[in-house]
Enzyme design. Structure first.
Site, PDB file in Angstrom:
ATOM      1  N   LYS A 123       0.819  -1.208   0.000  1.00  0.00           N
ATOM      2  CA  LYS A 123       0.000   0.000   0.000  1.00  0.00           C
ATOM      3  C   LYS A 123       0.853   1.259   0.000  1.00  0.00           C
ATOM      4  O   LYS A 123       0.416   2.309  -0.478  1.00  0.00           O
ATOM      5  CB  LYS A 123      -0.955  -0.009   1.202  1.00  0.00           C
ATOM      6  CG  LYS A 123      -1.935  -1.166   1.184  1.00  0.00           C
ATOM      7  CD  LYS A 123      -2.689  -1.210  -0.129  1.00  0.00           C
ATOM      8  CE  LYS A 123      -3.347  -2.537  -0.409  1.00  0.00           C
ATOM      9  NZ  LYS A 123      -3.907  -2.625  -1.762  1.00  0.00           N
ATOM     10  N   HIS A 149      -8.606   6.708  -0.166  1.00  0.00           N
ATOM     11  CA  HIS A 149      -8.368   5.274  -0.336  1.00  0.00           C
ATOM     12  C   HIS A 149      -6.889   4.940  -0.132  1.00  0.00           C
ATOM     13  O   HIS A 149      -6.542   3.980   0.558  1.00  0.00           O
ATOM     14  CB  HIS A 149      -8.820   4.837  -1.733  1.00  0.00           C
ATOM     15  CG  HIS A 149      -8.522   3.405  -2.037  1.00  0.00           C
ATOM     16  ND1 HIS A 149      -9.213   2.365  -1.453  1.00  0.00           N
ATOM     17  CD2 HIS A 149      -7.614   2.824  -2.858  1.00  0.00           C
ATOM     18  CE1 HIS A 149      -8.742   1.213  -1.891  1.00  0.00           C
ATOM     19  NE2 HIS A 149      -7.765   1.468  -2.752  1.00  0.00           N
TER      20      HIS A 149
END
Length: 315
Positions: A123, A149
């Site tokens: 991520k 997000h």
């Protein structure tokens, strides 16, 4: 009053450090929530403030080669993550129903912990998505949803693998997400490779359908918890958060699907013989399509957008 608040924060911080699973304590970025929070705050500051100001008087960078390399590296990385999740339980010992958090130190459990951390670390790599947008002056794609997000996912996952590194049914969504990213980054890699590969991108429309399917599958799987008579999952708050997160993004992506493919106009915007906002400086006009593709001086570009009142709205 301030001293009492500060004292409570420090007590919670000490409790958190003691509660951190010993099996992940030595992994990078797992020693404290401060490190990852500072990284993510810096990311938000850089892409929203520093980046746009740096690029204000500069031409967009040509990042074709770095983007192709980056996207296909992410394809292989996410494929490896999927494989490791499968071999760590989902294709071997898990029931796909009430799979509890494994607190042992068996080789398979340690393998699951390692791939959970790899997913978490991926991520941070994905923050480069936004960096590419900024350096290519695609500021319209740096939306609230995009920033939320990309910053919330690693932040929330830090808590997940700190408290439940071998997450059982709570890590199913990570495996599904990695599967979707294999498809997504394949598309982005081919798109970045140039016009020669555009004929292989006819399935752009189905990218949103794949995302919607992801949220449905994750929500259905996690919803089993609410209908089982006996499922003693150790940290149920993560079950609730995963369900909320899945439904939240299902609604957002459903709205995009409706706007882009149900209400969106699929015909090119008619030109009026004069320079348009999306044309170039010498008056060459761009034909913009509702499926997010626009032709500018003969070159096809792919964006995430839809047409509203004749103008492209990018997401």
């Amino acid at each position: 009053m301030i001293q009492e608040v500060f004292s409570n924060i420090m007590r919670f911080y000490d409790y958190l450090l003691k509660r951190t699973d010993a099996r992940v304590r030595d992994y990078p970025l797992m020693q404290s929530p401060i490190q990852m929070t500072l990284i993510l705050l810096s990311y938000v500051f850089l892409v929203l403030y520093v980046g746009p100001r740096y690029m204000a008087n500069r031409k967009p960078y040509d990042l074709k080669a770095p983007m192709v390399i980056y996207n296909f590296c992410m394809v292989f990385f996410n494929a490896y993550i999927v494989y490791e999740f499968m071999m760590s339980g989902w294709a071997t010992t898990f029931t796909w129903r009430c799979d509890l958090i494994d607190v042992s130190t068996s080789p398979q459990t340690l393998r699951m912990i390692r791939v959970a951390w790899l997913f978490y670390f991926s991520k941070y790599i994905e923050l480069l998505d936004t960096v590419f947008f900024v350096l290519r002056k695609k500021h319209s794609q740096v939306t609230f949803l995009h920033i939320f997000h990309h910053s919330f996912m690693p932040w929330s996952w830090w808590w997940g693998i700190t408290l439940t590194p071998a997450g059982g049914m709570g890590c199913f969504h990570a495996m599904v997400n990695a599967m979707v990213h294999v498809i997504m980054y394949t598309y982005y890699g081919l798109s970045a490779a140039g016009p020669l590969f555009q004929k292989y991108l006819w399935w752009k429309k189905y990218m949103t359908a794949i995302q919607l399917t992801q949220f449905i599958v994750v929500s259905v799987h996690i919803s089993q918890y609410y209908f089982m008579e006996d499922c003693e999952y150790q940290v149920p708050i993560f079950i609730h958060l995963i369900w909320i997160y899945g439904m939240f993004f299902f609604i957002l992506f459903s709205n995009f699907w409706i706007q882009a493919y149900v209400k969106g106009k699929r015909l090119p915007v008619k030109s009026e013989g004069k320079p348009k906002q999306n044309g170039n400086a010498n008056g060459t006009e761009a034909a913009t399509l509702a499926n997010g593709t626009h032709l500018d001086n003969g070159t096809v570009h792919y964006t995430n957008g839809f047409v509203v009142n004749g103008k492209v709205k990018e997401v």
